[in-house]
Design a protein around this motif. Structure first.
Motif, PDB file in Angstrom:
ATOM      1  N   ILE A 174       0.834  -1.205   0.000  1.00  0.00           N
ATOM      2  CA  ILE A 174       0.000   0.000   0.000  1.00  0.00           C
ATOM      3  C   ILE A 174       0.867   1.253   0.000  1.00  0.00           C
ATOM      4  O   ILE A 174       0.543   2.245  -0.671  1.00  0.00           O
ATOM      5  CB  ILE A 174      -0.961  -0.012   1.200  1.00  0.00           C
ATOM      6  CG1 ILE A 174      -1.942  -1.172   1.068  1.00  0.00           C
ATOM      7  CG2 ILE A 174      -1.724   1.309   1.297  1.00  0.00           C
ATOM      8  CD1 ILE A 174      -2.868  -1.335   2.252  1.00  0.00           C
ATOM      9  N   ALA A 175       1.979   1.229   0.727  1.00  0.00           N
ATOM     10  CA  ALA A 175       2.875   2.385   0.741  1.00  0.00           C
ATOM     11  C   ALA A 175       3.417   2.667  -0.660  1.00  0.00           C
ATOM     12  O   ALA A 175       3.391   3.817  -1.137  1.00  0.00           O
ATOM     13  CB  ALA A 175       4.022   2.156   1.716  1.00  0.00           C
ATOM     14  N   GLY A 190     -10.895   7.129  -0.480  1.00  0.00           N
ATOM     15  CA  GLY A 190     -11.213   8.554  -0.375  1.00  0.00           C
ATOM     16  C   GLY A 190     -10.009   9.399  -0.032  1.00  0.00           C
ATOM     17  O   GLY A 190      -9.812  10.478  -0.607  1.00  0.00           O
ATOM     18  N   ASN A 191      -9.169   8.916   0.875  1.00  0.00           N
ATOM     19  CA  ASN A 191      -8.000   9.693   1.283  1.00  0.00           C
ATOM     20  C   ASN A 191      -6.978   9.820   0.155  1.00  0.00           C
ATOM     21  O   ASN A 191      -6.420  10.898  -0.079  1.00  0.00           O
ATOM     22  CB  ASN A 191      -7.349   9.057   2.511  1.00  0.00           C
ATOM     23  CG  ASN A 191      -8.145   9.270   3.774  1.00  0.00           C
ATOM     24  OD1 ASN A 191      -8.825  10.281   3.921  1.00  0.00           O
ATOM     25  ND2 ASN A 191      -8.091   8.317   4.679  1.00  0.00           N
ATOM     26  N   GLN A 203      -1.321   6.870   5.289  1.00  0.00           N
ATOM     27  CA  GLN A 203      -2.495   6.084   4.916  1.00  0.00           C
ATOM     28  C   GLN A 203      -2.173   4.599   4.860  1.00  0.00           C
ATOM     29  O   GLN A 203      -3.000   3.758   5.236  1.00  0.00           O
ATOM     30  CB  GLN A 203      -3.054   6.564   3.570  1.00  0.00           C
ATOM     31  CG  GLN A 203      -3.655   7.951   3.605  1.00  0.00           C
ATOM     32  CD  GLN A 203      -4.732   8.083   4.669  1.00  0.00           C
ATOM     33  OE1 GLN A 203      -5.524   7.159   4.895  1.00  0.00           O
ATOM     34  NE2 GLN A 203      -4.774   9.220   5.340  1.00  0.00           N
ATOM     35  N   ALA A 204      -0.989   4.251   4.407  1.00  0.00           N
ATOM     36  CA  ALA A 204      -0.579   2.848   4.403  1.00  0.00           C
ATOM     37  C   ALA A 204      -0.486   2.323   5.838  1.00  0.00           C
ATOM     38  O   ALA A 204      -0.930   1.198   6.138  1.00  0.00           O
ATOM     39  CB  ALA A 204       0.764   2.689   3.690  1.00  0.00           C
ATOM     40  N   TYR A 205       0.082   3.120   6.721  1.00  0.00           N
ATOM     41  CA  TYR A 205       0.218   2.729   8.124  1.00  0.00           C
ATOM     42  C   TYR A 205      -1.155   2.539   8.766  1.00  0.00           C
ATOM     43  O   TYR A 205      -1.378   1.540   9.484  1.00  0.00           O
ATOM     44  CB  TYR A 205       1.013   3.781   8.884  1.00  0.00           C
ATOM     45  CG  TYR A 205       1.133   3.513  10.364  1.00  0.00           C
ATOM     46  CD1 TYR A 205       2.044   2.575  10.849  1.00  0.00           C
ATOM     47  CD2 TYR A 205       0.325   4.180  11.280  1.00  0.00           C
ATOM     48  CE1 TYR A 205       2.137   2.309  12.203  1.00  0.00           C
ATOM     49  CE2 TYR A 205       0.420   3.922  12.635  1.00  0.00           C
ATOM     50  CZ  TYR A 205       1.323   2.992  13.097  1.00  0.00           C
ATOM     51  OH  TYR A 205       1.407   2.730  14.445  1.00  0.00           O
ATOM     52  N   ALA A 226      -6.068  -3.312   9.918  1.00  0.00           N
ATOM     53  CA  ALA A 226      -6.093  -4.742   9.613  1.00  0.00           C
ATOM     54  C   ALA A 226      -5.552  -5.544  10.797  1.00  0.00           C
ATOM     55  O   ALA A 226      -6.113  -6.583  11.176  1.00  0.00           O
ATOM     56  CB  ALA A 226      -5.277  -5.023   8.353  1.00  0.00           C
ATOM     57  N   LEU A 227      -4.472  -5.067  11.387  1.00  0.00           N
ATOM     58  CA  LEU A 227      -3.876  -5.753  12.536  1.00  0.00           C
ATOM     59  C   LEU A 227      -4.816  -5.760  13.730  1.00  0.00           C
ATOM     60  O   LEU A 227      -4.949  -6.783  14.427  1.00  0.00           O
ATOM     61  CB  LEU A 227      -2.553  -5.075  12.901  1.00  0.00           C
ATOM     62  CG  LEU A 227      -1.763  -5.661  14.069  1.00  0.00           C
ATOM     63  CD1 LEU A 227      -1.454  -7.133  13.828  1.00  0.00           C
ATOM     64  CD2 LEU A 227      -0.475  -4.880  14.279  1.00  0.00           C
ATOM     65  N   VAL A 228      -5.483  -4.646  13.967  1.00  0.00           N
ATOM     66  CA  VAL A 228      -6.436  -4.567  15.086  1.00  0.00           C
ATOM     67  C   VAL A 228      -7.613  -5.515  14.857  1.00  0.00           C
ATOM     68  O   VAL A 228      -8.070  -6.203  15.790  1.00  0.00           O
ATOM     69  CB  VAL A 228      -6.925  -3.117  15.259  1.00  0.00           C
ATOM     70  CG1 VAL A 228      -8.105  -3.058  16.233  1.00  0.00           C
ATOM     71  CG2 VAL A 228      -5.801  -2.233  15.777  1.00  0.00           C
TER      72      VAL A 228
END
Length: 229
Positions: free
Chosen positions: A84-85, A162-163, A197-199, A205-207
Motif C-alpha cells: 500500500i505504501a 477517499g483519502n 495512509q498505508a500505516y 487490519a492488525l487490530v
C-alpha cells in the motif's frame, strides 16, 4: 468503468490502468526482494540493513499489538504495509495515478483483510470456538455482529480510496493554480500522507485480526474457568 481507464482486454476481461499499475508494483517488489535476498551476509550492506530494519520494525509493531504473533502475522501485515505504501507513492510519478485511488483496488484489499480476520481466528481457535463469539452474550447479537463485520470492511475500503483520491486531487489543484512554483512542498505532503495512509490501513487490519484471535481466546478462557469451578 471509464473507457479511458481501460488499457487492453483479455477476451471478455477489460484490464484497467489501476490493474496494470498494481501488476507493475507487484513485479517491482518481487524483483527487489529477489535481488536483495540473493546474497544475505552476517555483515550486512546498506540495502540489507535497510530491509532488516523495515522487517524488524513491522515485527515489533505486530508484537506490541498482539504478543507472540509477530512471526505468524509478519508476512501478511508486512506485505499489506509495503504494497500500500508503494502503491500510494506511485501517484508522485508524473503522469501516474495510485491504484489505491481506485475503489476496486481498495475494495479488494478490504476483502482480503476481511477473509484474513476469519482465517487467523479459525486457525488459532478452531471453527466452533471462533464462530461462537458471534452469539455472545446472546444469539440476538448475531445480526449486529454480521452488520459490524460488513460495515467495517466497507469503511476500510472507502477510507483508503477517499483519502488517496482526495490527496491526488488536492495536489493537482494546487499545481494547476500555483503552477510548478511549489512542487517540493506538495511532493513532500504527498509522500508523508501516502505513508500515513498505508500505516493506518495496516494497523486497522492488525487490530481487526487481533480482535478475531482474542475473541476465540476469550471464549476458551471462559470455558476453562468454568471447568475448574
Amino acid at each position: 468503468m471509464n473507457a479511458e481507464a481501460i488499457v487492453f482486454t483479455l477476451g471478455p476481461l477489460a484490464i484497467s490502468r489501476p490493474v496494470v499499475t498494481t501488476w507493475a508494483v507487484m513485479l517491482g517488489l518481487t524483483l527487489l526482494c529477489a535481488l536483495a535476498t540473493r546474497r544475505l551476509r552476517l555483515d550486512p550492506g546498506p540495502l540489507q540493513t535497510m530491509l532488516e530494519g523495515i522487517v524488524s520494525t513491522i515485527h515489533d509493531t505486530i508484537e506490541d499489538t498482539l504478543p507472540n504473533y509477530g512471526r505468524r502475522l509478519l508476512p501478511f501485515i508486512g506485505t499489506l504495509w509495503i504494497y500500500i505504501a508503494i502503491a500510494n507513492l506511485v501517484g508522485v510519478l508524473p503522469g501516474a495515478t495510485s491504484p489505491t485511488g481506485d475503489l476496486s483496488t481498495t475494495a479488494a484489499l478490504a476483502v482480503v483483510v476481511f477473509a484474513s480476520v476469519h482465517w487467523f481466528g479459525i486457525r488459532g481457535e478452531g471453527v466452533a470456538a471462533y464462530l461462537q463469539h458471534y452469539i455472545q452474550p446472546s444469539v440476538i447479537m448475531l445480526p449486529f455482529h454480521i452488520i459490524s463485520e460488513i460495515s467495517r470492511t466497507v469503511a476500510l475500503a472507502v477510507r483508503l480510496f477517499g483519502n488517496v483520491m482526495s490527496l491526488e486531487t488536492a495536489a493537482l489543484l494546487v499545481l494547476l493554480v500555483a503552477g510548478f512554483l511549489v512542487p517540493v512542498p506538495v511532493l513532500a505532503l504527498h509522500i508523508v500522507e501516502a505513508l500515513v495512509q498505508a500505516y493506518i490501513f495496516g494497523m486497522l487490519a492488525l487490530v481487526y485480526i487481533s480482535g478475531g484471535i482474542q475473541s476465540g481466546q476469550s471464549r476458551s478462557t471462559r470455558i476453562e474457568a468454568g471447568a475448574t469451578q
